[in-house]
Design a protein around this motif. Structure first.
Motif, mmCIF file in Angstrom:
data_model
loop_
_atom_site.group_PDB
_atom_site.id
_atom_site.type_symbol
_atom_site.label_atom_id
_atom_site.label_comp_id
_atom_site.label_asym_id
_atom_site.label_seq_id
_atom_site.Cartn_x
_atom_site.Cartn_y
_atom_site.Cartn_z
ATOM 1 N N UNK A 192 43.878 37.026 36.813
ATOM 2 C CA UNK A 192 43.506 38.434 36.716
ATOM 3 C C UNK A 192 43.155 38.918 35.305
ATOM 4 N N UNK A 193 43.911 38.532 34.268
ATOM 5 C CA UNK A 193 43.563 39.042 32.930
ATOM 6 C C UNK A 193 42.119 38.746 32.529
ATOM 7 N N UNK A 194 41.641 37.543 32.817
ATOM 8 C CA UNK A 194 40.256 37.208 32.448
ATOM 9 C C UNK A 194 39.259 37.879 33.382
ATOM 10 N N UNK A 195 39.595 37.982 34.665
ATOM 11 C CA UNK A 195 38.700 38.644 35.615
ATOM 12 C C UNK A 195 38.541 40.120 35.282
ATOM 13 N N UNK A 196 39.617 40.745 34.812
ATOM 14 C CA UNK A 196 39.604 42.188 34.559
ATOM 15 C C UNK A 196 38.636 42.585 33.455
ATOM 16 N N UNK A 245 53.572 41.689 44.538
ATOM 17 C CA UNK A 245 52.397 41.047 43.959
ATOM 18 C C UNK A 245 51.157 41.925 44.151
ATOM 19 N N UNK A 246 50.987 42.480 45.348
ATOM 20 C CA UNK A 246 49.827 43.340 45.587
ATOM 21 C C UNK A 246 49.873 44.578 44.698
ATOM 22 N N UNK A 247 51.050 45.111 44.492
ATOM 23 C CA UNK A 247 51.212 46.265 43.605
ATOM 24 C C UNK A 247 50.711 45.929 42.196
ATOM 25 N N UNK A 248 51.094 44.757 41.686
ATOM 26 C CA UNK A 248 50.651 44.347 40.351
ATOM 27 C C UNK A 248 49.144 44.105 40.322
ATOM 28 N N UNK A 249 48.641 43.491 41.388
ATOM 29 C CA UNK A 249 47.205 43.201 41.464
ATOM 30 C C UNK A 249 46.398 44.500 41.442
ATOM 31 N N UNK A 250 46.828 45.482 42.220
ATOM 32 C CA UNK A 250 46.101 46.745 42.271
ATOM 33 C C UNK A 250 46.140 47.475 40.931
ATOM 34 N N UNK A 267 50.324 34.364 54.811
ATOM 35 C CA UNK A 267 50.739 32.990 55.113
ATOM 36 C C UNK A 267 50.542 32.016 53.961
ATOM 37 N N UNK A 268 49.894 32.440 52.876
ATOM 38 C CA UNK A 268 49.601 31.521 51.775
ATOM 39 C C UNK A 268 50.008 32.138 50.444
ATOM 40 N N UNK A 269 51.315 32.207 50.168
ATOM 41 C CA UNK A 269 51.785 32.870 48.938
ATOM 42 C C UNK A 269 51.313 32.215 47.658
ATOM 43 N N UNK A 270 51.017 30.914 47.668
ATOM 44 C CA UNK A 270 50.581 30.246 46.451
ATOM 45 C C UNK A 270 49.260 30.817 45.952
ATOM 46 N N UNK A 271 48.423 31.307 46.880
ATOM 47 C CA UNK A 271 47.136 31.890 46.491
ATOM 48 C C UNK A 271 47.340 33.150 45.654
ATOM 49 N N UNK A 272 48.407 33.877 45.946
ATOM 50 C CA UNK A 272 48.695 35.097 45.206
ATOM 51 C C UNK A 272 49.081 34.772 43.760
ATOM 52 N N UNK A 273 49.874 33.724 43.608
ATOM 53 C CA UNK A 273 50.291 33.303 42.270
ATOM 54 C C UNK A 273 49.071 32.890 41.456
ATOM 55 N N UNK A 274 48.192 32.111 42.071
ATOM 56 C CA UNK A 274 46.985 31.643 41.375
ATOM 57 C C UNK A 274 46.105 32.805 40.945
ATOM 58 N N UNK A 275 45.963 33.795 41.833
ATOM 59 C CA UNK A 275 45.135 34.943 41.489
ATOM 60 C C UNK A 275 45.732 35.729 40.323
ATOM 61 N N UNK A 276 47.036 35.965 40.364
ATOM 62 C CA UNK A 276 47.655 36.744 39.282
ATOM 63 C C UNK A 276 47.464 36.060 37.924
ATOM 64 N N UNK A 289 42.147 49.096 36.189
ATOM 65 C CA UNK A 289 41.553 49.142 34.859
ATOM 66 C C UNK A 289 40.489 48.093 34.619
ATOM 67 N N UNK A 290 40.096 47.374 35.656
ATOM 68 C CA UNK A 290 39.121 46.296 35.489
ATOM 69 C C UNK A 290 37.697 46.836 35.478
ATOM 70 N N UNK A 291 36.759 45.969 35.133
ATOM 71 C CA UNK A 291 35.354 46.365 35.069
ATOM 72 C C UNK A 291 34.596 46.111 36.366
ATOM 73 N N UNK A 292 34.904 45.021 37.041
ATOM 74 C CA UNK A 292 34.037 44.667 38.167
ATOM 75 C C UNK A 292 34.762 43.923 39.295
ATOM 76 N N UNK A 293 36.082 44.012 39.353
ATOM 77 C CA UNK A 293 36.794 43.366 40.463
ATOM 78 C C UNK A 293 36.701 44.264 41.694
ATOM 79 N N UNK A 294 36.325 43.664 42.817
ATOM 80 C CA UNK A 294 36.291 44.368 44.092
ATOM 81 C C UNK A 294 37.437 43.862 44.957
ATOM 82 N N UNK A 295 38.125 44.768 45.640
ATOM 83 C CA UNK A 295 39.192 44.357 46.552
ATOM 84 C C UNK A 295 39.001 45.033 47.901
ATOM 85 N N UNK A 296 39.130 44.248 48.953
ATOM 86 C CA UNK A 296 38.978 44.717 50.325
ATOM 87 C C UNK A 296 40.245 44.344 51.079
#
Length: 252
Positions: free
Chosen positions: A108-112, A135-140, A96-105, A145-152
């Motif tokens: 991601x480079x710095x979080x990774x 978007x989820x495909x790209x996020x996953x 229901x909140x697609x803007x949150x996905x854009x913000x996360x993407x 290859x990230x160091x410490x991102x957790x996804x649930x």
């Protein structure tokens, strides 16, 4: 059995609904998932960042699935809130909140590349539209290859049974997978008693068995009803007995 919504004339007071947490989740048959999440939170509390080689993907990538009312969303909220309380960055994603996905993407480079854990939750994976699936495909892919991102992530079916594109279904299964189960009647009563106690609400012994036999059986509606009874008891200055419950639920 009456499965109609709560009476329209009654406005729920949600100001004192307990925040979802791992401690107020009654695990029942979901003990393995619950214990896994508790162990993860303990590892965050220890505040000892680990290298990617010491932090395998199946400890940072979890998908669970089950019917509505089996605790899927509660656990997602609980793990996210636990992360926030420990000062970790937390990104809740829903259909229901697609803007949150854009913000996360964008982040991601710095979080990774960071050794500091960060947490992403994705609710209702089964309801993602084509754009959010991409978007989820790209996020996953980035998280892999990230160091410490957790996804649930949570949905209503096992990865292979989801009506999503095949490459995403495959990726959902790269980490740990759990099935969430509905509580039995005795477990529901225990959970509702805990919820009532958390609100300082005293129920007469016959109230909960009557509700299970005559009214709602799913936990979201039962929990909403506990809140309704709490507020109605305060409004009328009466104890929560079976006559008060019947009065609240009768059509106006």
């Amino acid at each position: 059995m009456n499965n109609s919504p709560l009476p329209r004339q009654f406005a729920l007071d949600i100001s004192h609904i307990p925040t979802p947490s791992l401690s107020n989740f009654l695990a029942g048959e979901n003990l393995a998932l619950h214990s896994t999440l508790q162990d993860l939170v303990k590892s965050w509390e220890s505040n000892h960042p680990r290298l990617a080689s010491e932090n395998p993907l199946n400890q940072r990538w979890i998908y669970w699935w089950g019917p509505k009312g089996s605790g899927r969303t509660h656990l997602l909220s609980a793990i996210g809130i636990a992360a926030q309380e420990l000062g970790l960055e937390y990104f809740p994603l829903t259909p229901n909140e697609p803007i949150s996905w854009v913000s996360l993407e964008e982040r991601l480079p710095s979080l990774s590349t960071s050794n500091q854990p960060s947490v992403i939750t994705v609710d209702d994976v089964d309801r993602l539209d084509e754009r959010l699936v991409a978007s989820l495909f790209r996020i996953l892919n980035e998280i892999q290859g990230s160091k410490a991102i957790h996804i649930f992530m949570a949905g209503n079916a096992a990865p292979g049974a989801l009506k999503l594109r095949e490459d995403l279904r495959t990726r959902l299964g790269w980490g740990l997978i759990f099935q969430t189960h509905l509580l039995g009647d005795d477990e529901k009563i225990q959970a509702l008693q805990q919820a009532a106690q958390a609100r300082g609400l005293v129920l007469s012994p016959d109230v909960l068995p009557w509700l299970l036999n005559r009214f709602y059986r799913d936990m979201p509606n039962l929990m909403a009803l506990i809140d309704a009874l709490d507020a109605y008891s305060l409004e009328t200055k009466r104890a929560v007995t079976l006559p008060l419950v019947r009065e609240l639920l009768q059509p106006k």
